[in-house]
Design a protein around this motif. Sequence first.
Motif, PDB file in Angstrom:
ATOM      1  N   SER A 192      -1.773   0.233   6.488  1.00 19.48           N
ATOM      2  CA  SER A 192      -1.227   1.062   5.422  1.00 19.48           C
ATOM      3  C   SER A 192       0.212   1.479   5.688  1.00 19.48           C
ATOM      4  N   THR A 228      -8.391   1.890   2.139  1.00 14.88           N
ATOM      5  CA  THR A 228      -7.514   1.460   1.055  1.00 14.88           C
ATOM      6  C   THR A 228      -8.249   0.470   0.164  1.00 14.88           C
ATOM      7  N   ILE A 256       0.838  -1.188   0.000  1.00 19.49           N
ATOM      8  CA  ILE A 256       0.000   0.000   0.000  1.00 19.49           C
ATOM      9  C   ILE A 256       0.879   1.245   0.000  1.00 19.49           C
ATOM     10  N   ASP A 270      -2.400   4.989  -2.606  1.00 26.28           N
ATOM     11  CA  ASP A 270      -3.421   3.941  -2.525  1.00 26.28           C
ATOM     12  C   ASP A 270      -4.361   4.115  -1.351  1.00 26.28           C
ATOM     13  N   ARG A 271      -4.100   5.087  -0.490  1.00 28.97           N
ATOM     14  CA  ARG A 271      -4.953   5.267   0.676  1.00 28.97           C
ATOM     15  C   ARG A 271      -5.624   6.640   0.628  1.00 28.97           C
TER      16      ARG A 271
END
Length: 282
Positions: free
Chosen positions: A104, A52, A37, A41-42
């Motif tokens: 994450s 996510t 991640i 991506d978050r």
Amino acid sequence: MNNSINPNIQDLQLYLDIATEAVCSAGAILKSYWGKIKESDRNEKRPGDLVTIADKEAEAQVLAVIKRHFPDHSILAEESGAGGKTESKFLWAIDPLDGTTNFSHSYPFSAVSVGLLIDGIPSVGAIYDPFHDELFCGAIGLGATCDRKPIQVSTENELKHSLLVTGFAYDRTQTPDNNYAEFCHFTHITHGVRRGGAASVDLAYVACGRVDGYWERGLSIWDIAAGVVIVREAGGTVTAYDGGELDLKSGRILATNTHIHSEMITELAKVKPLQQTFPMSS
């Protein structure tokens, strides 16, 4: 399954088997994303509340399992919200990735949590921590297990010798009702307070005796529905802060090994909010 009758032990075992299937299959998805991640991506659903692609795919997997077996049951999932038939007395409370911030950042303290409420009562729970490969399960009348071996809460009977765990809500920087004062208070009068960052795992650790008590505020039903029944089936006590009946919608929970429960109630009542010494985030 006939929803017009109270579930028997065989029904509860079936529900638990399906919950177990759901958390384990979703856990495999989380493993596949572990360490992959990136910042891009978050996203933040709200300030401090991350989501996510792993959350979303794990939830889709849990929903697929539940809907395949129980299409007439109600669902409350963290990412997609309410679903299913609202008139059902069965409500599946789903957290596909409890501890998203940990996940994450590749901090291995997260889990998939699936609980079943029957007529509003936490009745079945499964919590899978894929990073330590630990599966916690429980159902009313069936006891509680870790990796299918029976577990029990600790036997510590004095708060001063206890190890506790707690957490802080995502909106802790926007509200003075943020648990900081309680954290300081209990840190001074116990062996210590840990802050894991995943309520379901905290409850599982109370159930298996790794910690003696847990309290937190700002929680959602999906955070605690599974853990409540597991703690109770392991011999623990779960209530509101004042010892009254737990209100899953209140966001507050007190869970202990039973022995220190009254002491924790007394100490929680003593704590006054910290004087604000820094500005809340805007």
